[in-house]
Motif scaffolding. Structure first.
Motif, short mmCIF file in Angstrom:
data_model
loop_
_atom_site.label_atom_id
_atom_site.label_comp_id
_atom_site.label_asym_id
_atom_site.label_seq_id
_atom_site.Cartn_x
_atom_site.Cartn_y
_atom_site.Cartn_z
N HIS A 56 -9.01 5.93 3.44
CA HIS A 56 -8.21 5.02 4.27
C HIS A 56 -7.27 4.18 3.41
O HIS A 56 -6.10 3.98 3.75
N ARG A 57 -7.81 3.72 2.28
CA ARG A 57 -6.97 2.91 1.38
C ARG A 57 -5.82 3.73 0.82
O ARG A 57 -4.67 3.27 0.74
N LYS A 58 -6.14 4.99 0.43
CA LYS A 58 -5.09 5.84 -0.12
C LYS A 58 -4.03 6.16 0.94
O LYS A 58 -2.83 6.16 0.65
N ALA A 59 -4.51 6.43 2.20
CA ALA A 59 -3.55 6.73 3.27
C ALA A 59 -2.67 5.52 3.55
O ALA A 59 -1.45 5.65 3.76
N TRP A 60 -3.28 4.34 3.58
CA TRP A 60 -2.50 3.12 3.83
C TRP A 60 -1.50 2.89 2.71
O TRP A 60 -0.35 2.54 2.94
N THR A 61 -1.95 3.09 1.48
CA THR A 61 -1.05 2.91 0.32
C THR A 61 0.10 3.90 0.37
O THR A 61 1.26 3.56 0.10
N LYS A 62 -0.24 5.17 0.73
CA LYS A 62 0.80 6.19 0.82
C LYS A 62 1.80 5.86 1.93
O LYS A 62 3.01 6.03 1.77
N ALA A 118 3.96 3.15 0.78
CA ALA A 118 4.92 3.65 -0.20
C ALA A 118 6.05 4.43 0.49
O ALA A 118 7.23 4.29 0.13
N ASN A 119 5.66 5.26 1.50
CA ASN A 119 6.69 6.01 2.23
C ASN A 119 7.62 5.07 2.98
O ASN A 119 8.84 5.28 3.03
N THR A 120 7.02 4.02 3.59
CA THR A 120 7.86 3.06 4.32
C THR A 120 8.83 2.35 3.37
O THR A 120 10.01 2.18 3.66
N SER A 121 8.30 1.94 2.21
CA SER A 121 9.16 1.27 1.22
C SER A 121 10.25 2.21 0.73
O SER A 121 11.41 1.83 0.56
N GLU A 122 9.86 3.50 0.52
CA GLU A 122 10.85 4.47 0.06
C GLU A 122 11.93 4.70 1.11
O GLU A 122 13.12 4.81 0.79
#
Length: 221
Positions: free
Chosen positions: A154-160, A163-167
């Motif tokens: 869950h943490r990795k999915a949230w981080t990803k 990151a996608n949103t920021s990108e």
């Protein structure tokens, strides 16, 4: 006194005496001792190993728990006093009774079997408890591992996602900057392309845009 000892076996003997009319006490004393030695022992009460008391209404007594192949002296008095030699008899016990020996062996075997069964039950209970405890520990560790893996995923999915949103935001910002640099007057068009709902009415080019268009055309000519 006419004391006699009869029915002698390896472990029991029956002593018989005539009733004594002159007995003032309410009991007879039967005293006996193994390995009697008349040269070293005296006829005193403390010299006897065992003493039994029988009501005066009786004239016999069965002595039990004797040792096989042993010499005994037995005395009967009509009062709690030291006996005399004519109130005593010496007798020898026989070998152990085969039936008694068999019963003793059976009792011993039964006792050993019961003890072994109890020990086996205790050991089995300990083993079962240990297995259940180990199984519960492993199950708990497995659940903890699954929970930790779920949290990590869950943490990795949230981080990803972040990151996608920021990108995506960076890409859109860079695209807006590029459009503004290339077409300063067309920024509103780019905004409409990115967010069509933001435009409810057609946007007319400004006067500045009108002025810049001929200049660019003349430059191209």
């Amino acid at each position: 006194m006419g004391i006699t000892v009869q029915n002698i076996t390896g472990e029991t003997a029956t002593v018989i005496w005539p009733k004594m009319a002159g007995c003032v006490d309410s009991f007879y004393s039967i005293m006996y001792h193994p390995n009697w030695n008349s040269m070293l022992s005296s006829y005193t009460r403390k010299s006897f190993q065992k003493e039994e008391r029988v009501p005066t209404s009786r004239s016999f007594f069965v002595v039990e728990n004797l040792t096989p192949l042993t010499t005994y002296i037995l005395c009967v008095t009509c009062q709690s006093a030291n006996p005399s030699s004519d109130q005593c008899r010496v007798f020898n016990t026989l070998e152990r009774d085969p039936a008694s020996t068999s019963n003793t062996k059976k009792e011993l075997a039964l006792g050993i079997w019961l003890t072994s069964s109890v020990l086996l039950l205790i050991i089995a209970a300990i083993l079962v408890y240990g297995c259940l405890h180990l199984l519960c520990c492993r199950r708990h560790e497995h659940l903890q591992g699954q929970k930790g893996t779920f949290k990590e995923d869950h943490r990795k999915a949230w981080t990803k996602s972040m990151a996608n949103t920021s990108e995506e935001l960076s890409r859109q910002s860079q695209l807006m900057q590029d459009i503004e640099e290339k077409h300063p007057g067309g920024i509103q068009l780019a905004t409409i392309i990115e967010n069509p709902s933001a435009c409810k009415e057609p946007v007319m080019p400004t006067s500045k845009s009108r002025e810049q268009v001929p200049v660019q055309d003349s430059a191209l000519l």
